[in-house]
Every structure is written in structure tokens, then in C-alpha cells.
Design a protein around this motif. Structure first.
Motif, short mmCIF file in Angstrom:
data_model
loop_
_atom_site.label_atom_id
_atom_site.label_comp_id
_atom_site.label_asym_id
_atom_site.label_seq_id
_atom_site.Cartn_x
_atom_site.Cartn_y
_atom_site.Cartn_z
N ARG A 290 23.82 77.88 -21.63
CA ARG A 290 24.67 78.00 -22.97
C ARG A 290 23.29 77.99 -24.29
O ARG A 290 22.47 77.09 -24.02
CB ARG A 290 25.61 77.00 -23.41
N SER B 150 23.00 77.63 -28.44
CA SER B 150 23.49 76.85 -29.82
C SER B 150 24.51 77.30 -30.53
O SER B 150 25.15 76.97 -31.46
CB SER B 150 22.38 76.79 -30.79
N ARG B 151 24.94 78.75 -30.08
CA ARG B 151 26.13 79.46 -30.98
C ARG B 151 27.36 79.35 -29.87
O ARG B 151 28.27 79.78 -30.24
CB ARG B 151 25.61 80.86 -31.32
N GLY B 152 27.15 78.63 -28.67
CA GLY B 152 28.19 78.67 -27.73
C GLY B 152 28.27 79.94 -26.69
O GLY B 152 29.02 79.78 -25.86
N ARG B 153 27.32 80.89 -26.75
CA ARG B 153 27.45 81.78 -25.85
C ARG B 153 26.49 81.31 -24.65
O ARG B 153 25.35 80.89 -24.33
CB ARG B 153 26.49 83.15 -26.27
N THR B 154 27.29 81.79 -23.14
CA THR B 154 26.79 81.18 -22.08
C THR B 154 26.12 82.53 -21.46
O THR B 154 27.08 83.45 -20.92
CB THR B 154 27.81 80.62 -21.43
N ARG C 221 21.83 74.28 -23.35
CA ARG C 221 22.19 73.51 -22.38
C ARG C 221 21.98 74.27 -20.89
O ARG C 221 22.16 75.62 -20.99
CB ARG C 221 23.39 73.21 -22.31
#
Length: 198
Positions: free
Chosen positions: A136, A138-142, A57
Motif C-alpha cells: 500500500r 501513502s495515498r491508500g492505493r494497494t 505498508r
């Protein structure tokens, strides 16, 4: 999504690819990043990736962008894919370049307009130096990047090495189409946004 691969760029081939630039999915359609403006890159050698996370994203609040990311690879002719016109509101990450947040130049390509109307990077020309770009995974890290410069270039003189060249810095490039149209209805320029990790 598949893992990005490391590729070595041959400069004579890159010059040929850039010279073949055209992008349109229909008369008057302004779409991003003709595949030929995004050749395979020369990545900085380093340890193999151990994480399986990939960018999924991109958000640029200042210009109203909030998009999932499609993985973009290479076409059979060696040019880089762009998102399908039917998915014009979705940007894509070029898997032959760096993962955003890792050393190297990460590249995100998005349409400006397609035959279906305005697309994800339609307002990218409004972005300002200092603007925040959030990617972002796929593990939620931005990871956050700050815009350092923008550049509009003729597709006949695309700065391949400047955009895709090897670097130890953690940087991001956004690419879309821009400018006037040629007689075939293809935009003649590219807009490039340069950003560095915060």
C-alpha cells in the motif's frame, strides 16, 4: 519520507559490495539484507514521477507479515541501509529502486531475526509460489504482486543483476538473511523472493 532517486550502478563497484557481505547485530542474530547485498540499481529510463505517493505498508497474509515500511537509502560507504535492529518487526523499501507498481524492480528488505528476537521476515522461507504480496502507498492505493519464485543464495554469489537489473516489468523482490552462520555469527546466505504485479 523522501522521494526515491534514480541511480546508475557501476558493476565493478557492485561486485566489490557483494563480496563484502555480512549481516548481524549481535552473536547469533539473523538479520536481513546486509546493506551490501542491495547496491544502487540501474532503473529503466522513463518519465519523471509526478506522484508523491511512496510505499508505506507491506502485507503477506500467507506468512503473517503486516508491516509499515521504512525508507532505506544509502550509507556513507555506498551500501544500502537496513532497518535498525530495534525496529526488527518493520520492513524497509529501498528508495534507490522502483516504487512498487511502477516499471522496474522494487526492493523490500526485512530482518529475519535480530538480537531482540524474531523479526518481520522470520517466516518468509514459508512463502509459496502464487502467494499474494500487497504493498500500500501513502495515498491508500494497494498494488498486489504474485510470488513467482524463491531462491536461497550465498552472499558471496549474490545475483545482483537478476535482483536489481533494469526491467520494464513491474516486479518486486523481498530480501532477508538465511542459512547457517559463519564463525562471526553472520548468516551466510540470502533468501530472495521474486514476485510480479498482478
Amino acid at each position: 519520507m523522501h522521494q526515491p532517486t534514480r541511480r546508475a550502478a557501476a558493476l565493478p563497484l557492485l561486485a566489490l559490495l557483494v563480496s563484502l557481505t555480512a549481516c548481524s547485530s549481535g552473536t547469533g542474530a539473523r538479520i536481513s539484507g546486509d546493506a551490501t547485498t542491495a547496491p544502487p540499481t540501474r532503473r529503466v529510463p522513463g518519465p519523471e514521477r509526478t506522484a508523491s505517493a511512496v510505499p508505506d505498508r507491506v502485507t503477506i497474509a500467507s506468512v503473517g507479515v503486516d508491516s509499515a515500511l521504512l525508507p532505506l537509502g544509502l550509507n556513507q560507504d555506498g551500501t544500502v541501509e537496513v532497518p535498525p535492529a530495534e525496529q526488527g518487526m518493520t520492513a524497509g523499501w529501498y528508495t534507490g529502486a522502483a516504487v512498487p507498481g511502477e516499471p522496474g524492480a522494487a526492493v523490500i528488505i526485512g530482518h529475519n531475526d535480530t538480537r531482540f528476537g524474531e523479526a518481520v521476515f522470520h517466516d518468509l522461507h514459508k512463502i509459496s509460489k502464487g502467494a499474494d504480496i500487497a504493498v500500500r502507498d501513502s495515498r491508500g492505493r494497494t498494488v498486489h504482486f504474485t510470488v513467482t519464485a524463491t531462491e536461497t543464495v550465498s552472499k558471496k554469489a549474490f545475483p545482483t543483476d537478476k535482483v536489481y537489473g533494469a526491467t520494464n516489468a513491474r516486479v518486486l523482490r523481498l530480501i532477508t538473511c538465511d542459512g547457517a552462520f559463519d564463525p562471526q555469527g553472520h548468516p551466510v546466505d540470502n533468501l530472495i523472493v521474486y514476485a510480479a504485479e498482478r
